[in-house]
Write a protein that holds these residues in place. Structure first.
Motif, mmCIF file in Angstrom:
data_model
loop_
_atom_site.group_PDB
_atom_site.id
_atom_site.type_symbol
_atom_site.label_atom_id
_atom_site.label_comp_id
_atom_site.label_asym_id
_atom_site.label_seq_id
_atom_site.Cartn_x
_atom_site.Cartn_y
_atom_site.Cartn_z
ATOM 1 N N LEU A 6 0.823 -1.194 0.000
ATOM 2 C CA LEU A 6 0.000 0.000 0.000
ATOM 3 C C LEU A 6 0.867 1.257 0.000
ATOM 4 N N ALA A 7 1.910 1.221 0.858
ATOM 5 C CA ALA A 7 2.819 2.361 0.878
ATOM 6 C C ALA A 7 3.547 2.515 -0.451
ATOM 7 N N ASP A 8 3.922 1.381 -1.043
ATOM 8 C CA ASP A 8 4.606 1.437 -2.338
ATOM 9 C C ASP A 8 3.694 2.002 -3.417
ATOM 10 N N GLU A 9 2.412 1.608 -3.388
ATOM 11 C CA GLU A 9 1.493 2.124 -4.395
ATOM 12 C C GLU A 9 1.330 3.630 -4.270
ATOM 13 N N GLN A 10 1.237 4.103 -3.021
ATOM 14 C CA GLN A 10 1.133 5.543 -2.832
ATOM 15 C C GLN A 10 2.400 6.253 -3.298
ATOM 16 N N ARG A 11 3.531 5.639 -2.948
ATOM 17 C CA ARG A 11 4.789 6.244 -3.378
ATOM 18 C C ARG A 11 4.928 6.215 -4.897
ATOM 19 N N ALA A 33 2.497 6.270 -7.047
ATOM 20 C CA ALA A 33 1.613 7.282 -7.616
ATOM 21 C C ALA A 33 2.283 8.652 -7.564
ATOM 22 N N ALA A 34 2.915 8.939 -6.422
ATOM 23 C CA ALA A 34 3.630 10.209 -6.319
ATOM 24 C C ALA A 34 4.802 10.255 -7.285
#
Length: 974
Positions: free
Chosen positions: A416-421, A423-424
């Protein structure tokens, strides 16, 4: 074997299918069985195939008077097995007979044998023979149907070979000490613990012929044997070996004796007090006087604590936070920890099951990925969504010789953190892409109008902006340089100049050198009420005033406006600041381009030769063409360097890359070549030194180079190249070809020695040396370029219409013609209208040969009379050449040089005179010693010879040859 008691000739079986099927089953058995399990499996199949009552396996203990010790039984009563526990050499039993004869034996049972069997029964025994012919033991089966058939005998012999082959393999891990073999209280007893701490290593000596064994006190303590009751026999100790470990211990002993090598084994020992310990034993075979093995001499120590440490590791694996499991080579689960059980199910239901057949592990493509790991033999990992809890886990598969280790790590939160990162990062990458495209477009922009159009096209859509104004600093005011997105009425009402002394967002951005952001008309009026009405006539509602800074100096202001109020995030402000820097650089670049490009080319030309020398051996010309794209200078260079004996060195090279560093490297290489040429080094040695020089500059520096030495006395051209294209040779008849030369890696990446080649070229041959910029570009490969060069040279003519190979008597005119040829080659292969990203150098040299009458050579004897002979030859030759004025000095020089050879060097000795633009005198010898001028004292009788030579000649030196050295002198012709 020929007696009636031995195996008879029974009729063959009707079919061999059962035996063949059994061997196929055994052949497919995996590697996970212990050696004790191997023996039990073999007994099971042997008894089943023969239809017997039961079976047993004896292992041979070398050096024991009763060599066969019972290791495994199946289907036999305990009383029967006890009677057959050990067997001696002289007993007439089937196992002993099979061991002595080395072949299968069947004997009927008799009442005289131990624990007699019912009438009609018998024992068939087959020896376990190792590949080297030695015996490991005997496998026996009690039969009830008389003599075994031929098929049964063949099966038993094949089974024996299978057992020996399996016993020869390394045993699998036996695991930890289980409850049936371990008494923790006794093992931790104070007396035994103190003894184990006080004595760590024991020694022992076994007589291989009598079976006697001698243990020291430490060994008896480790083995747990009472010295007062120990009978000193090896079979007593063999009986203490754990049954599961006995086969491999016996196999290791047998191998050490057979190969007369070192014996080493770690196994479990069942002490008389009931405890079980791990021990490590090592021994060396000692030969007797007859050259045969007589003794085992070795050491033994307790490894129980080491094994306990391994148990501690297993406990850590069991309770680790990540899932952990191991599978064998057949992908059957052997171990799972607690976390893995929560995903896959209870361990009791998992052991022995194939990983992907477990209900809780139905992961797509799991089997294919596992098999790919096994085939590749390297660890790999991948993320999967677990079917039971829909969470994400990272599976890491690590292959090993015994199977595969699997780690399962919960990575749901990490994903989840990787997906957010990501996206950024994607958003940042898009912005970076915009900046890259803008930068590329600005690079091609030449005028201010081009810069304004580029910014309007690429920047405004990125932010949703609708207006753009570019103003440049002109003294103490700003003037409009361009705009976009505004009506003409607004532009007409806008003042031509805005004073930097006024209170406005433009002046604040310039003075503070910081962007000014106005998010609405309300904020604009509050901060700048005097200019608000003028700004509002442009029908905009938000503005960003970006100062254009170049080298810390403001050069203008970029105004981006919006049709609606807009707030600027931190990312927007960072991006706008970065874009303003690019725009500022683009505006300044147009003015600086010509000046910078001119200075760069002046630097490049200053590092190249100002003029080529006029030499007897060649007529040369060169041409350099700088790159037409960018400001950076290149690293192409060329040189023509005179050598001794009228030889000449032609050099051309290219430092890879462009820039001041590469240009400086080119200058250093050119200087180094001049220095090394002055040392008269051979071409391959010279390249070795150049390679070291480039390597010392760093890993990012490489250079190509071609070095040719032409000798006019024999018309031989010695060439060495490192990553450089070959020269083009134009023959006197006009034909062109590229000689096949050894290719060496570029300087800085090569490993000496360098390969050289020697070519004999006709007089008048043109040597065309060039860098890759002449024949290679983004639109043309090097082969096509070389073909184009050959075609150009073939069709080219001198200004007077003659072929290129035609010799011109006037050297100056020939040099001018060659210079024109260089220019023509560059203009033909590098059209002036095309932009080139690489610089180019061309060097053309026409070879000349010395006439045979101008060269004289004599071989001199290794004798003091050689000096006199040398003087005679010189007087006669100089008389023929009408050089009587140089006769006295030349005689003195030659006499001194030849005398030095006789006194300090070795032959063969040679004398050569060359008449060219100067008189050259050379003396060669077979020694590699280098002569040095030294200052002789007034009392010294010698040591002044080289001083005399230096005084009499214009210049002198030494060069090395493949057979020795040559000392040469030059004198000006009168």
């Amino acid at each position: 074997m020929a007696t009636d008691e031995q195996v008879g000739q029974a009729p063959p079986a009707a079919t061999e299918a059962p035996e063949a099927a059994r061997m196929r089953v055994l052949g497919s058995t995996g590697e996970g069985q212990t050696q004790a399990e191997v023996l039990q499996l073999a007994l099971h199949h042997a008894v089943a195939d023969v239809g017997g009552l039961g079976g047993m396996v004896h292992l041979r203990i070398p050096g024991d008077s009763r060599p066969l010790h019972l290791a495994a039984t199946g289907g036999l009563p305990r009383e029967f097995a006890q009677e057959w526990e050990t067997l001696g050499w002289q007993e007439e039993t089937a196992p002993v007979r099979a061991l002595r004869d080395g072949a299968l034996v069947w004997l009927p049972t008799t009442d005289t044998q131990p624990c007699a069997l019912p009438a009609g029964t018998g024992i068939v025994a087959v020896p376990l023979l190792a590949a080297e012919g030695s015996s490991l033991g005997v496998l026996s089966v009690v039969t009830v149907c008389g003599v075994p058939s031929v098929a049964q005998r063949d099966f038993l012999e094949a089974l024996a070979r299978w057992v020996c082959e399996r016993l020869a393999r390394p045993a699998p891990a036996t695991g930890t000490l289980g409850p049936a073999w371990c008494n923790a209280e006794l093992l931790a007893g104070p007396r035994l613990q103190q003894a184990r701490e006080a004595v760590r290593v024991g020694t022992w000596d076994q007589n291989l012929r009598t079976g006697d064994v001698v243990y020291d006190e430490a060994t008896l303590t480790i083995l747990g044997i009472d010295p007062e009751t120990f009978d000193g026999r090896v079979d007593t100790v063999v009986g203490l070996v754990h049954p599961d470990d006995l086969p491999r211990v016996v196999a290791a002993v047998e191998q050490a004796i057979r190969q007369r090598s070192e014996y080493a084994a770690e196994y479990r020992l069942c002490r008389p007090d009931g405890t079980v310990v791990w021990i490590q034993a090592r021994a060396q075979v000692v030969l007797g006087e007859d050259g045969e093995p007589a003794h085992f001499v070795g050491t033994v120590w307790d490894t129980t604590q080491k094994r306990a440490a391994l148990d501690s590791v297993a406990h850590s694996l069991l309770h680790m936070s990540d899932g952990f499991l191991t599978v064998d080579t057949d992908w059957r689960i052997e171990f799972v920890n607690l976390h893995a059980e929560r995903l896959l199910g209870p361990s009791q239901q998992l052991f022995g099951r194939v990983l992907w057949d477990v209900p809780g592990a139905h992961v797509p493509d799991l089997e294919d990925r596992c098999r790919q790991v096994a085939a590749a033999g390297t660890p790999t990992g991948f993320d999967v969504q677990w079917p039971t809890n829909r969470r994400w886990y990272h599976l890491r598969l690590v292959p090993s010789p015994d199977g595969v280790t699997v780690y399962l790590t919960n990575v749901t939160e990490k994903r989840l953190a990787d997906e957010q990162r990501e996206a950024a990062q994607r958003a940042a990458a898009q912005r970076t892409t915009y900046i890259g495209h803008l930068n590329a477009a600005l690079t091609e922009a030449v005028t201010v109008s081009d810069v304004v159009d580029t910014v309007a096209e690429r920047v405004l859509p990125l932010f949703g902006a609708t207006g753009l104004v570019v103003q440049l600093v002109d003294g103490e005011s700003l003037r409009v340089a361009g705009s976009a997105g505004y009506r003409q009425e607004f532009l007409n009402s806008f003042p031509d100049r805005i004073s930097l002394a006024d209170h406005s967002p433009l002046a604040d951005a310039i003075h503070h050198r910081a962007p000014q952001y106005l998010v609405s008309r309300l904020e604009f009026r509050e901060r700048y009420p005097h200019v608000a009405d003028l700004a509002f006539t442009g029908r905009k509602h938000a503005w960003a005033y970006l100062p254009l800074i170049v080298s810390g100096r403001p050069v203008g202001c970029l105004v981006i406006s919006f049709s609606r109020p807009r707030r600027f995030s931190e990312e927007d402000r960072a991006l706008l600041t970065a874009l303003s820097g690019l725009v500022a650089q683009a505006l300044e670049r147009a003015r600086l381009y010509d000046a910078e490009h001119t200075r760069a080319q002046e630097l490049q030309r200053g590092l190249l030769p100002l003029a080529l020398p006029s030499l007897q051996a060649v007529t040369a010309a060169a041409h350099y063409v700088p790159a037409t794209e960018g400001l950076e200078v290149g690293g192409d260079w060329y040189d023509v360097i005179p050598l001794s004996a009228d030889r000449v060195a032609l050099v051309i090279g290219d430092v890879m890359g462009h820039g001041l560093s590469e240009a400086a490297t080119m200058g250093r290489l050119r200087t180094a070549v001049h220095t090394l040429v002055g040392l008269e080094l051979l071409p391959d040695e010279l390249f070795s030194h150049l390679n070291d020089l480039v390597s010392d500059l760093g890993d990012d520096f490489y250079a190509t180079c071609l070095y040719a030495v032409y000798d006019p006395t024999n018309r031989v051209c010695t060439i060495v190249r490192a990553g450089h294209p070959p020269p083009a040779l134009v023959q006197p008849d006009g034909t062109v070809h590229f000689p096949q030369l050894p290719q060496n890696p570029p300087l800085g990446a090569a490993t000496p020695p360098f390969e050289t080649a020697e070519l004999t070229v006709p007089e008048g041959t043109l040597l065309v040396l060039y860098t890759d910029g002449l024949v290679e570009s983004a639109t043309r490969d090097i082969d096509s370029g070389m073909a184009h060069l050959a075609k150009t040279l073939t069709t080219a003519q001198m200004p007077d219409g003659r072929d290129l190979g035609a010799t011109i008597a006037d050297r100056d005119a020939d040099a001018r013609h060659l210079d024109q040829l260089c220019t023509a080659l560059a203009s033909t292969l590098l059209p002036a209208k095309e932009q080139t990203s690489d610089d180019t150098a061309v060097l053309v040299a026409r070879t000349h040969a010395l006439a045979a009458r101008d060269v004289a050579f004599w071989e001199l004897p290794e004798d003091p009379i050689a000096a006199a002979q040398a003087r005679d030859h010189i007087r006669q030759q100089l008389t023929d050449w009408h050089l009587d004025d140089l006769m006295w000095t030349t005689e003195l020089i030659a006499s001194e040089l030849v005398g030095n050879v006789i006194r300090h060097a070795k032959g063969p000795t040679g004398l050569r005179l060359i008449r060219s633009r100067s008189l050259i005198c050379e003396v060669t010898d077979g020694s590699l010693t280098t002569p040095h001028i030294r200052r002789a004292l007034e009392t010294d009788e010698g040591g002044r010879g080289l001083q005399l030579i230096a005084a009499l000649s214009q210049r002198w030196g030494t060069r090395y040859t493949s057979t020795g050295k040559c000392i040469w002198t030059e004198q000006l012709l009168p």
